[in-house]
Design a protein around this motif. Structure first.
Motif, PDB file in Angstrom:
ATOM      1  N   TYR A   1      37.254  39.454  52.540  1.00 32.39           N
ATOM      2  CA  TYR A   1      38.574  40.121  52.525  1.00 32.39           C
ATOM      3  C   TYR A   1      39.508  39.481  53.563  1.00 32.39           C
ATOM      4  O   TYR A   1      40.676  39.186  53.267  1.00 32.39           O
ATOM      5  CB  TYR A   1      38.389  41.618  52.821  1.00 32.39           C
ATOM      6  N   GLU A   2      38.999  39.264  54.783  1.00 39.43           N
ATOM      7  CA  GLU A   2      39.828  38.654  55.833  1.00 39.43           C
ATOM      8  C   GLU A   2      40.311  37.264  55.411  1.00 39.43           C
ATOM      9  O   GLU A   2      41.430  36.852  55.727  1.00 39.43           O
ATOM     10  CB  GLU A   2      39.027  38.554  57.136  1.00 39.43           C
TER      11      GLU A   2
ATOM     12  N   LEU B   1      40.987  36.407  52.346  1.00 33.63           N
ATOM     13  CA  LEU B   1      42.123  36.616  51.440  1.00 33.63           C
ATOM     14  C   LEU B   1      43.386  36.980  52.220  1.00 33.63           C
ATOM     15  O   LEU B   1      44.492  36.526  51.885  1.00 33.63           O
ATOM     16  CB  LEU B   1      41.786  37.725  50.437  1.00 33.63           C
ATOM     17  N   VAL B   2      43.222  37.787  53.270  1.00 34.51           N
ATOM     18  CA  VAL B   2      44.385  38.177  54.088  1.00 34.51           C
ATOM     19  C   VAL B   2      45.038  36.935  54.699  1.00 34.51           C
ATOM     20  O   VAL B   2      46.262  36.784  54.705  1.00 34.51           O
ATOM     21  CB  VAL B   2      43.959  39.164  55.195  1.00 34.51           C
TER      22      VAL B   2
ATOM     23  N   ILE C   1      46.816  34.844  51.950  1.00 34.87           N
ATOM     24  CA  ILE C   1      48.088  35.465  51.537  1.00 34.87           C
ATOM     25  C   ILE C   1      49.135  35.307  52.634  1.00 34.87           C
ATOM     26  O   ILE C   1      50.317  35.004  52.377  1.00 34.87           O
ATOM     27  CB  ILE C   1      47.865  36.950  51.185  1.00 34.87           C
TER      28      ILE C   1
ATOM     29  N   ARG D   1      45.715  36.334  43.174  1.00 36.26           N
ATOM     30  CA  ARG D   1      45.601  37.623  42.474  1.00 36.26           C
ATOM     31  C   ARG D   1      44.269  37.683  41.713  1.00 36.26           C
ATOM     32  O   ARG D   1      43.619  38.750  41.647  1.00 36.26           O
ATOM     33  CB  ARG D   1      46.786  37.796  41.539  1.00 36.26           C
TER      34      ARG D   1
ATOM     35  N   VAL E   1      41.685  38.639  44.193  1.00 40.51           N
ATOM     36  CA  VAL E   1      41.777  40.062  44.561  1.00 40.51           C
ATOM     37  C   VAL E   1      41.255  40.920  43.420  1.00 40.51           C
ATOM     38  O   VAL E   1      40.486  41.879  43.623  1.00 40.51           O
ATOM     39  CB  VAL E   1      43.235  40.441  44.921  1.00 40.51           C
TER      40      VAL E   1
ATOM     41  N   LEU F   1      42.224  46.279  49.067  1.00 43.15           N
ATOM     42  CA  LEU F   1      42.668  45.342  48.026  1.00 43.15           C
ATOM     43  C   LEU F   1      44.016  45.756  47.432  1.00 43.15           C
ATOM     44  O   LEU F   1      44.821  44.910  47.032  1.00 43.15           O
ATOM     45  CB  LEU F   1      41.607  45.238  46.917  1.00 43.15           C
TER      46      LEU F   1
ATOM     47  N   LEU G   1      46.655  44.283  49.400  1.00 41.59           N
ATOM     48  CA  LEU G   1      46.841  42.863  49.097  1.00 41.59           C
ATOM     49  C   LEU G   1      47.631  42.696  47.813  1.00 41.59           C
ATOM     50  O   LEU G   1      48.479  41.798  47.690  1.00 41.59           O
ATOM     51  CB  LEU G   1      45.487  42.156  48.991  1.00 41.59           C
ATOM     52  N   ARG G   2      47.322  43.559  46.785  1.00 37.71           N
ATOM     53  CA  ARG G   2      48.087  43.474  45.527  1.00 37.71           C
ATOM     54  C   ARG G   2      49.571  43.752  45.777  1.00 37.71           C
ATOM     55  O   ARG G   2      50.441  43.093  45.197  1.00 37.71           O
ATOM     56  CB  ARG G   2      47.520  44.476  44.514  1.00 37.71           C
TER      57      ARG G   2
ATOM     58  N   ARG H   1      51.209  43.228  48.561  1.00 35.67           N
ATOM     59  CA  ARG H   1      51.791  42.066  49.237  1.00 35.67           C
ATOM     60  C   ARG H   1      52.057  40.931  48.235  1.00 35.67           C
ATOM     61  O   ARG H   1      53.091  40.250  48.294  1.00 35.67           O
ATOM     62  CB  ARG H   1      50.865  41.572  50.349  1.00 35.67           C
ATOM     63  N   LEU H   2      51.112  40.747  47.283  1.00 33.55           N
ATOM     64  CA  LEU H   2      51.323  39.711  46.266  1.00 33.55           C
ATOM     65  C   LEU H   2      52.493  40.064  45.352  1.00 33.55           C
ATOM     66  O   LEU H   2      53.274  39.184  44.959  1.00 33.55           O
ATOM     67  CB  LEU H   2      50.042  39.508  45.453  1.00 33.55           C
TER      68      LEU H   2
END
Length: 409
Positions: free
Chosen positions: A45-46, A48-49, A52, A77, A80, A89, A92-93, A95-96
């Motif tokens: 997860y980190e 992906l952060v 992004i 995406r 995620v 998550l 994150l979505r 933010r995307l």
């Protein structure tokens, strides 16, 4: 079983992540403890952060294209949505999603900027074409040619438009340059022809000027040189490599002639100055004959003076009227004395004068008698009228008597 706020591991080793749509299977973990499983997927997860975050920065601070940005967002995406990480998550979505909106806004902004730049480039090229078309009609060959070359450099620095617009404007621009070049070429060709004709004319003028340089026919030759100079100026300029040489020859021929003429004129001026001095002395001698006493002696003396006068050559033109005027004054005085002598000694003229005087005297006497008679009769009006007539006759009589005295009467 182990868990954290965003995920858990069940007794079978299956890892779950919590989302707004419920729990989703992340994967299976058999190699270690549940805590290790959560820690592993939390690191996913980190990652992906971080990715992004980096993409957000690239979109914000670089010229990343919308297409590349959308491809990177789609790749993230997919990761995620695959739920292979434990964490928020949904955040994150979001933010995307926000990043998609930012990329779209940037794309529209760039599209508007490109449209503005295109409009500016179109306006700039239209201005260049308009100026080039004006310059195509100019006769300032050097300045206009340099300006057209500068316009080409400016054109090359401008962005291209759509092919149709760019080709149309370039065609007009190129046509204007070609038209100017054609006119300039024709102008200089004509100028070359004119200069060649001027060279031929001036060579003929030089040949004539050189042929005249030894002439001693001063007046007509000087006049012809003035005509040649007028023809020289009217001929225009020859080619630079010929003009100076032709002018030096033409001017040199004139200088030879005018130097010779000046030398001769200087000698003539000295001679005429001496002649003037001699004629002034004769004029002074003639003036001593006045007033006329002995007409015969004066006439003989003047004849002698005049013979010596005629033997002397020319005097300076500006002094001629004064010195000749002095001689003419003495000559007129002698002529007047001769006329008076002739009138005095002419028998026929004397007889006519005496006859006229007698007639006038008789008329005057008759008028006086008529006046006396009219007054005696008391006819004063007639007497006054006759008196006026008497005055007129008396005046004529007085004039006749004066003339008679000139004859010695």
């Amino acid at each position: 079983m182990s868990s954290d706020p965003w995920g858990r591991v069940d007794e079978t080793g299956t890892v779950y992540v919590r989302t707004a749509d419920g729990e989703k299977v992340v994967g299976s973990w058999q190699a270690g403890s549940p805590e290790e499983a959560l820690a592993y997927f939390e690191r996913k997860y980190e990652g992906l952060v971080v990715e992004i975050g980096l993409l957000e920065k690239r979109v914000r601070t670089t010229d990343l294209s919308a297409k590349d940005a959308q491809a990177a967002i789609g790749h993230l995406r997919e990761q995620v949505d695959a739920h292979h990480a434990v964490g928020d998550l949904d955040a994150l979505r979001q933010r995307l999603d926000k990043l998609v909106a930012t990329v779209e806004a940037r794309r529209e902004e760039r599209k508007a900027q490109r449209a503005k730049q295109s409009d500016q480039a179109r306006k700039a090229k239209e201005d260049l074409v308009a100026e080039a078309e004006r310059l195509a009609q100019s006769d300032q060959w050097r300045a206009a040619g340099e300006r057209l070359r500068a316009l080409v450099d400016t054109w090359k620095g401008l962005p291209r438009l759509d092919r149709k617009s760019d080709d149309e404007l370039w065609h007009r621009f190129s046509h204007a340059r070609s038209a100017f070049s054609k006119r300039r070429k024709a102008h200089f060709a004509q100028l070359d022809a004119q200069r060649e004709e001027a060279r031929r004319v001036k060579e003929r003028l030089v040949a004539e000027a050189e042929a005249l340089s030894g002439s001693t026919d001063w007046g007509p030759t000087a006049a012809r040189y003035r005509e040649l100079m007028a023809e020289w100026k009217a001929a225009g300029r020859a080619q630079r490599e010929h003009e100076d040489d032709l002018w030096n020859r033409f001017r040199g021929a004139q200088d030879v002639f005018f130097a010779a003429r000046s030398s001769v004129f200087a000698e003539r001026d000295a001679e005429q100055s001496e002649n003037l001095k001699l004629k002034e002395e004769l004029a002074e001698e003639a003036e001593k004959l006045l007033p006329i006493g002995d007409l015969k002696a004066a006439r003989a003396a003047f004849r002698s003076i005049n013979e010596r006068w005629e033997a002397i050559g020319h005097v300076p033109r500006d002094a001629r009227p004064k010195v000749e005027g002095r001689m003419h004054a003495v000559e007129r005085a002698i002529q007047e004395a001769e006329e008076a002598e002739w009138r005095r000694t002419n028998p026929e003229a004397r007889a006519r004068a005496e006859g006229l005087t007698g007639q006038l005297q008789a008329a005057v006497d008759k008028l006086r008698a008529q006046i006396d008679q009219a007054r005696a009769q008391g006819n004063n009006a007639r007497a006054d009228k006759l008196q006026k007539e008497l005055e007129g006759r008396q005046a004529l009589l007085d004039q006749a008597l004066k003339g008679l005295q000139e004859f010695g009467g």
